[in-house]
Design an enzyme around this catalytic site. Sequence first.
Site, short mmCIF file in Angstrom:
data_model
loop_
_atom_site.label_atom_id
_atom_site.label_comp_id
_atom_site.label_asym_id
_atom_site.label_seq_id
_atom_site.Cartn_x
_atom_site.Cartn_y
_atom_site.Cartn_z
N HIS A 1 0.80 -1.24 0.00
CA HIS A 1 0.00 0.00 0.00
C HIS A 1 0.82 1.28 0.00
O HIS A 1 0.28 2.36 -0.14
CB HIS A 1 -0.96 0.03 1.19
CG HIS A 1 -0.30 0.37 2.49
ND1 HIS A 1 0.47 -0.53 3.18
CD2 HIS A 1 -0.26 1.52 3.21
CE1 HIS A 1 0.93 0.04 4.27
NE2 HIS A 1 0.51 1.29 4.33
N1 UDP Z 1 -3.97 -5.09 8.76
C1 UDP Z 1 -5.27 -5.55 8.94
N2 UDP Z 1 -5.94 -5.99 7.84
C2 UDP Z 1 -5.41 -6.00 6.59
C3 UDP Z 1 -4.08 -5.54 6.42
C4 UDP Z 1 -3.39 -5.08 7.53
O1 UDP Z 1 -5.78 -5.56 10.06
O2 UDP Z 1 -6.10 -6.41 5.66
C5 UDP Z 1 -3.24 -4.60 9.93
C6 UDP Z 1 -1.88 -5.22 10.14
O3 UDP Z 1 -2.02 -6.45 10.81
C7 UDP Z 1 -1.19 -4.16 10.96
C8 UDP Z 1 -1.78 -2.88 10.44
O4 UDP Z 1 -2.97 -3.24 9.75
O5 UDP Z 1 -1.53 -4.26 12.33
C9 UDP Z 1 -0.81 -2.22 9.51
O6 UDP Z 1 -1.44 -1.15 8.90
P1 UDP Z 1 -0.98 -0.58 7.49
O7 UDP Z 1 -0.22 -1.62 6.78
O8 UDP Z 1 -2.20 -0.02 6.86
O9 UDP Z 1 -0.08 0.68 7.90
P2 UDP Z 1 1.44 0.81 8.36
O10 UDP Z 1 1.70 -0.15 9.46
O11 UDP Z 1 2.31 0.58 7.17
O12 UDP Z 1 1.52 2.22 8.84
#
Ligand code: UDP
Length: 350
Positions: A204
């Site tokens: 993403h």
């Molecule tokens: N996550 C979720 N469902 C999904 C994909 C990711 O619950 O379909 C969770 C993942 O387990 C983690 C969090 O979302 O806890 C990560 O968020 P994201 O990847 O959107 O953002 P980042 O961590 O890169 O800021």
Amino acid sequence: MKIVSIVGARPQFIKAATVSRKLRANQAIHELLLHTGQHYDENMSDIFFRELNIPEPDFNLEVGSGSHARQTGIMLRGIEDILIREKPDLTLVYGDTNSTLAGALAAVKLHIPVAHVEAGLRSFNRNMPEEINRIVTDRISDLLFAPTLTAIDNLKNEGLSEITYFTGDVMYDSVLFYKSSVLNDPAKFKTPGIPQKYLLATIHRAENTDNPENLKKILAAFSRLSFEIIVPLHPRTLNILDKTIKIPSHVHIIEPVGYLQMLKLTLDAHKVLTDSGGLQKEAYFLGKPCITLRTETEWVETLHDHWNIVTGCDTDLIVDAVNAPIPAAPRKSGFGDGHAADIILEKLLS
Ligand code: UDP
């Protein structure tokens, strides 16, 4: 003490679930929750509030999607109105999204102290919008809660040691807290139709979604892998894939899932491929080797003994990393002891 906690995006709901639970169990704290609406639909927002028992937001700005400046600008106006009305003693912000930046900036201009959870993360890549949000938020906050010793060092190097505290990572607290729910009722959280052996992938980040060439290279690697690949896909990436890129038949795109289903998908995966910050750590906490589809990581603690391999979108490097042996060395601690939220509460009260 009256606290306005500001959230808006998926990873912030997961962090806030853990911290809010502690805050609200303490009589001395009155927490109000402000949702900016940066993420807004069932799969990206509502399911997290329901599943993780996050209190209903007291305010929802419903900003929705938009360019960085536009989204941040709308948030600033909305958050300012609420802070002026509520006059909290403190504003609590999480992570590195536009909601984090807008919350911190609106509060500091009103002379309301700001505490930043997950402070001090740096990729040293200023092309990442998240990096700008982190740097600015840390610089204008009054209290910095750092999840790792690397974050402590980064803040020290920026002259911010005096307001920095090591807390450990609230996402580690979350994994420890919710893992037992998943293990106690595995059938409930299993994704229907999932194969026995698979790779779990999420994509993403702007560097991959805004550049179709990068996405094509990642999918070229996926097409060379002999595993089934499950991809709960962020809406931003889905928009681009629909238009431009052919998906190999063993790559299964599914809707984004809730956090507990995601923990189960991670627990059962052979390996994880991701450009997510949160998922890199969860893979490490749950003992799953991770391939990071970025050119750097803020979570350098996960890199030892190849538990996490940074490949960017290089097709050959991704294929080699997936085919590499499972690391033999035990994982290290480095994200605290699972009580980051207790330490945050203690610091806020003192
Ligand atoms: N996550 C979720 N469902 C999904 C994909 C990711 O619950 O379909 C969770 C993942 O387990 C983690 C969090 O979302 O806890 C990560 O968020 P994201 O990847 O959107 O953002 P980042 O961590 O890169 O800021």
